[in-house]
Design a protein around this motif. Structure first.
Motif, mmCIF file in Angstrom:
data_model
loop_
_atom_site.group_PDB
_atom_site.id
_atom_site.type_symbol
_atom_site.label_atom_id
_atom_site.label_comp_id
_atom_site.label_asym_id
_atom_site.label_seq_id
_atom_site.Cartn_x
_atom_site.Cartn_y
_atom_site.Cartn_z
ATOM 1 N N SER A 169 0.611 -0.894 0.117
ATOM 2 C CA SER A 169 -0.155 -0.416 0.317
ATOM 3 C C SER A 169 0.906 1.589 -0.251
ATOM 4 C CB SER A 169 -1.034 0.086 1.270
ATOM 5 O OG SER A 169 -0.110 0.301 2.592
ATOM 6 N N ARG A 170 0.060 2.756 -0.435
ATOM 7 C CA ARG A 170 0.805 3.831 0.194
ATOM 8 C C ARG A 170 0.399 4.983 0.557
ATOM 9 N NH1 ARG A 170 1.806 3.566 -6.322
ATOM 10 N NH2 ARG A 170 4.026 2.742 -6.919
ATOM 11 N N LEU A 171 0.576 5.397 1.352
ATOM 12 C CA LEU A 171 -0.092 6.378 2.713
ATOM 13 C C LEU A 171 0.616 7.610 1.927
ATOM 14 C CD1 LEU A 171 1.356 5.098 5.976
ATOM 15 C CD2 LEU A 171 -1.203 4.902 5.512
ATOM 16 N N THR A 172 -0.102 8.900 1.132
ATOM 17 C CA THR A 172 -0.359 9.710 1.188
ATOM 18 C C THR A 172 0.028 10.953 2.766
ATOM 19 O OG1 THR A 172 -2.849 10.501 0.792
ATOM 20 C CG2 THR A 172 -1.111 9.879 -0.942
ATOM 21 N N VAL A 173 0.398 12.282 2.749
ATOM 22 C CA VAL A 173 0.934 13.012 4.028
ATOM 23 C C VAL A 173 1.145 14.160 2.997
ATOM 24 C CG1 VAL A 173 2.317 13.633 5.798
ATOM 25 C CG2 VAL A 173 1.981 11.496 5.337
ATOM 26 N N GLN A 174 0.292 15.068 3.927
ATOM 27 C CA GLN A 174 1.316 17.061 3.381
ATOM 28 C C GLN A 174 0.711 17.377 5.000
ATOM 29 O OE1 GLN A 174 -1.990 17.621 0.447
ATOM 30 N NE2 GLN A 174 -2.588 18.838 2.156
ATOM 31 N N GLY A 175 1.445 19.019 5.036
ATOM 32 C CA GLY A 175 1.229 19.691 5.459
ATOM 33 C C GLY A 175 2.553 21.176 5.432
ATOM 34 N N VAL A 176 2.691 21.733 6.668
ATOM 35 C CA VAL A 176 2.949 23.153 6.239
ATOM 36 C C VAL A 176 4.016 22.771 8.055
ATOM 37 C CG1 VAL A 176 2.917 25.612 6.083
ATOM 38 C CG2 VAL A 176 1.729 24.400 4.867
ATOM 39 N N PHE A 177 5.257 23.076 7.622
ATOM 40 C CA PHE A 177 6.086 23.661 8.936
ATOM 41 C C PHE A 177 6.914 24.394 8.546
ATOM 42 C CE2 PHE A 177 8.277 20.078 6.290
ATOM 43 C CZ PHE A 177 9.544 20.239 5.881
ATOM 44 N N ALA A 178 6.956 25.330 9.941
ATOM 45 C CA ALA A 178 8.667 26.164 9.521
ATOM 46 C C ALA A 178 10.233 25.819 9.348
ATOM 47 C CB ALA A 178 8.332 27.057 10.468
ATOM 48 N N ILE A 179 10.877 26.303 9.311
ATOM 49 C CA ILE A 179 12.117 25.758 9.217
ATOM 50 C C ILE A 179 13.061 27.695 9.810
ATOM 51 C CG2 ILE A 179 14.493 25.504 8.291
ATOM 52 C CD1 ILE A 179 12.883 23.533 6.348
ATOM 53 N N THR A 180 13.492 26.699 10.735
ATOM 54 C CA THR A 180 14.155 28.308 11.108
ATOM 55 C C THR A 180 16.459 28.060 11.467
ATOM 56 O OG1 THR A 180 14.848 27.562 13.540
ATOM 57 C CG2 THR A 180 12.387 28.960 13.144
ATOM 58 N N GLY A 181 16.515 29.062 11.105
ATOM 59 C CA GLY A 181 17.877 28.591 11.174
ATOM 60 C C GLY A 181 18.781 27.721 12.132
ATOM 61 N N ALA A 182 17.628 27.220 13.076
ATOM 62 C CA ALA A 182 17.769 26.236 14.101
ATOM 63 C C ALA A 182 18.078 24.876 14.054
ATOM 64 C CB ALA A 182 17.221 26.622 16.019
#
Length: 99
Positions: free
Chosen positions: A38-51
């Motif tokens: 099978s396959r799973l689909t995933v999505q979303g938004v996240f932040a990337i900082t200097g850390a």
């Protein structure tokens, strides 16, 4: 991997959706986790900082095969500069099962 055994493939396409002069940006990702049956689909938004991106939680938006009714979320934690640990959390329903 599960107990150091590969259980599938991870494919992702991400787009930077916002940048900030303070060394931060938002990223929108679409991911496919391909498992043996099978396959799973995933999505979303996240932040990337200097850390870095920190801990990331994204929605499972669907699936195929035995996971055709899948929903839940994945949680990702960067364990090094080159490795990320994923925990897949499936909510059981008709046709959905644990990974």
């Amino acid at each position: 991997m599960r107990s150091n055994v590969t259980v599938g493939r991870f494919d992702e396409a991400c787009t930077v959706t916002r940048t900030n002069p303070m060394d931060a940006s938002d990223v929108q990702c679409r991911i496919t986790l391909s498992l043996s049956e099978s396959r799973l689909t995933v999505q979303g938004v996240f932040a990337i900082t200097g850390a870095g991106p920190g801990d990331i939680t994204l929605a499972i938006t669907g699936g195929t095969g035995r996971h055709r009714t899948a929903h839940g979320f994945i949680h990702a934690v960067n364990t090094s500069n080159t490795e990320t640990q994923l925990a897949v959390h499936l909510i059981r329903g008709a046709g959905a099962g644990a990974v």
